[in-house]
Design a protein around this motif. Structure first.
Motif, PDB file in Angstrom:
ATOM      1  N   GLN A  29       0.860  -1.143  -0.027  1.00 17.44           N
ATOM      2  CA  GLN A  29       0.341   0.290  -0.207  1.00 17.44           C
ATOM      3  C   GLN A  29       0.494   1.391  -0.178  1.00 17.44           C
ATOM      4  N   SER A  30       1.880   1.583   1.192  1.00 12.65           N
ATOM      5  CA  SER A  30       2.890   2.212   0.870  1.00 12.65           C
ATOM      6  C   SER A  30       4.619   2.539   0.522  1.00 12.65           C
ATOM      7  N   PHE A  31       5.030   3.060   0.978  1.00 15.07           N
ATOM      8  CA  PHE A  31       6.303   2.479  -0.056  1.00 15.07           C
ATOM      9  C   PHE A  31       6.740   3.874   1.151  1.00 15.07           C
ATOM     10  N   SER A  32       8.067   3.167   1.972  1.00 12.61           N
ATOM     11  CA  SER A  32       8.853   4.432   3.234  1.00 12.61           C
ATOM     12  C   SER A  32      10.218   4.495   2.311  1.00 12.61           C
ATOM     13  N   LEU A  33      10.396   5.952   2.650  1.00  9.29           N
ATOM     14  CA  LEU A  33      11.770   6.249   2.113  1.00  9.29           C
ATOM     15  C   LEU A  33      12.052   6.864   3.538  1.00  9.29           C
ATOM     16  N   VAL A  34      13.506   6.893   3.220  1.00  7.86           N
ATOM     17  CA  VAL A  34      14.722   7.549   4.752  1.00  7.86           C
ATOM     18  C   VAL A  34      15.462   8.591   3.726  1.00  7.86           C
ATOM     19  N   LEU A  35      14.939  10.082   4.272  1.00  3.52           N
ATOM     20  CA  LEU A  35      15.660  10.506   4.048  1.00  3.52           C
ATOM     21  C   LEU A  35      17.220  10.812   3.544  1.00  3.52           C
ATOM     22  N   SER A  36      18.255  11.318   3.248  1.00  2.00           N
ATOM     23  CA  SER A  36      19.711  12.032   4.099  1.00  2.00           C
ATOM     24  C   SER A  36      19.989  13.790   3.796  1.00  2.00           C
ATOM     25  N   GLY A  37      20.896  14.043   4.681  1.00  2.00           N
ATOM     26  CA  GLY A  37      21.038  15.392   4.838  1.00  2.00           C
ATOM     27  C   GLY A  37      22.053  15.301   2.767  1.00  2.00           C
ATOM     28  N   GLY A  38      22.961  16.585   2.961  1.00  2.00           N
ATOM     29  CA  GLY A  38      23.842  16.614   2.427  1.00  2.00           C
ATOM     30  C   GLY A  38      23.513  17.270   1.190  1.00  2.00           C
ATOM     31  N   SER A  39      24.974  17.742   0.318  1.00  2.00           N
ATOM     32  CA  SER A  39      24.343  18.010  -1.043  1.00  2.00           C
ATOM     33  C   SER A  39      24.181  17.292  -2.233  1.00  2.00           C
ATOM     34  N   THR A  40      24.109  15.948  -1.995  1.00  2.00           N
ATOM     35  CA  THR A  40      24.488  15.022  -2.828  1.00  2.00           C
ATOM     36  C   THR A  40      22.829  14.972  -3.219  1.00  2.00           C
ATOM     37  N   PRO A  41      22.427  14.078  -2.151  1.00  2.00           N
ATOM     38  CA  PRO A  41      21.263  14.233  -2.080  1.00  2.00           C
ATOM     39  C   PRO A  41      19.856  15.436  -2.889  1.00  2.00           C
ATOM     40  N   LYS A  42      20.470  16.582  -2.103  1.00  2.00           N
ATOM     41  CA  LYS A  42      19.752  17.542  -2.694  1.00  2.00           C
ATOM     42  C   LYS A  42      19.786  17.647  -3.820  1.00  2.00           C
ATOM     43  N   ALA A  43      20.527  17.570  -4.204  1.00  2.00           N
ATOM     44  CA  ALA A  43      20.623  17.333  -5.491  1.00  2.00           C
ATOM     45  C   ALA A  43      19.561  16.156  -6.784  1.00  2.00           C
ATOM     46  N   ILE A  44      19.647  15.405  -5.837  1.00  2.00           N
ATOM     47  CA  ILE A  44      18.247  14.370  -6.146  1.00  2.00           C
ATOM     48  C   ILE A  44      17.112  14.711  -5.589  1.00  2.00           C
ATOM     49  N   TYR A  45      16.941  15.254  -4.676  1.00  2.00           N
ATOM     50  CA  TYR A  45      15.236  15.878  -4.029  1.00  2.00           C
ATOM     51  C   TYR A  45      14.964  16.849  -5.342  1.00  2.00           C
ATOM     52  N   GLU A  46      15.950  18.292  -5.636  1.00  2.00           N
ATOM     53  CA  GLU A  46      15.391  18.472  -6.409  1.00  2.00           C
ATOM     54  C   GLU A  46      15.171  18.351  -8.087  1.00  2.00           C
ATOM     55  N   ILE A  47      15.443  16.767  -8.711  1.00  2.00           N
ATOM     56  CA  ILE A  47      14.752  15.888  -9.920  1.00  2.00           C
ATOM     57  C   ILE A  47      14.126  15.883  -9.709  1.00  2.00           C
ATOM     58  N   LEU A  48      13.702  14.934  -8.342  1.00  2.00           N
ATOM     59  CA  LEU A  48      11.975  14.645  -8.525  1.00  2.00           C
ATOM     60  C   LEU A  48      10.636  15.667  -8.439  1.00  2.00           C
ATOM     61  N   GLY A  49      11.676  16.787  -7.225  1.00  2.00           N
ATOM     62  CA  GLY A  49      10.581  18.025  -7.352  1.00  2.00           C
ATOM     63  C   GLY A  49      10.341  18.313  -8.537  1.00  2.00           C
TER      64      GLY A  49
END
Ligand code: 6PG
Length: 242
Positions: free
Chosen positions: A34-54
């Motif tokens: 039913q759901s997908f659980s995602l644990v996010l990390s901080g830092g500059s590398t993940p930020k660029a990934i989140y921006e693409i998803l966003g």
């Protein structure tokens, strides 16, 4: 250990590959559960990934995604150093995700209390009772830390708690962090590592002897859980086995 590595050209390619990997894991989970659980990390590398998803909010049914955090700095949610703020600006404000699906660590609270509260939340969600995070995202600092498991800090020895307040002497501050036990309670773990400044440490972490007090990332890499590392050429430069 079952660690797979994928080397891409540069941080831009890493961000694109990271975003694709998250979408793939989410779609797979949502086709079965039913759901997908995602644990996010901080830092500059993940930020660029989140921006693409966003930037492409329609690629996923975000109403079925639950967001957690691997660690938090002890600052209010609007502070420039807040991991929650980074994730909110890069991703959470841009996607149609219900507020109640986003579980932030209260960086503004007393760190021991914030850790207890977050641990209670994870236990309520079934962690420790057979439930696993679907995907845990992690970065690695040039000193070998991951999440807020820093070298020679008390949280490294923690075997029972899921979330702790961790005093980091070299930063002169506390962090709230999931413990190795919690981070390893995952169906999959993906590390995103970019940059030349990580190359020597990554080589020591993956190809050197086991010294997790010095290189806390080894607490994760030495586990039995399937782990993937997405890295760029610069971070991979010293590895002999790529
Ligand atoms: C944090 C992180 C931390 C991070 C590494 C790598 O809050 O700082 O969770 O563990 O992932 O420091 O960060 P970079 O990707 O910016 O190098």
């Amino acid at each position: 250990m079952t660690v797979s590595r994928r080397v891409v050209e540069d941080p831009g390619a890493l961000a694109r590959a990271g975003a694709d990997r998250i979408l793939e894991a989410a779609r797979e989970a949502l086709s079965q559960r039913q759901s997908f659980s995602l644990v996010l990390s901080g830092g500059s590398t993940p930020k660029a990934i989140y921006e693409i998803l966003g930037g492409s909010p329609d690629l996923l049914d975000w109403s079925r995604v639950e967001i957690f955090f691997g660690d938090e700095r002890c600052v209010p949610p609007e502070h420039k150093d807040s991991n929650y703020r980074m994730a909110r600006e890069a991703l959470l404000d841009k996607i149609p995700i219900p507020k109640e699906n986003v579980h932030r660590i209260r960086g503004e609270a007393d760190p021991a209390l914030a850790a207890r509260e977050y641990e209670d939340l994870l236990l309520q969600k079934g962690l420790g009772a057979g439930k696993l995070f679907d995907l845990v995202l992690l970065g690695m600092g040039a000193d070998g830390h991951t999440a807020s498991l820093f070298p020679e800090t008390p949280a490294l020895a923690e075997e029972t708690r899921w979330v702790v307040s961790n005093y980091v002497e070299k930063l002169g501050t506390n962090r709230v962090t999931l413990t190795a036990r919690a981070l390893l309670s995952a169906r999959a773990i993906v590390f995103f590592i970019a940059g030349q400044d990580k190359a020597d440490t990554l080589q020591a972490v993956l190809e050197g002897e086991l010294r997790p007090k010095t290189y806390p990332s080894q607490l994760i890499f030495s586990s039995q859980a399937p782990i993937e590392i997405l890295l760029d050429r610069a971070a991979a430069a010293k590895l002999s086995l790529v």
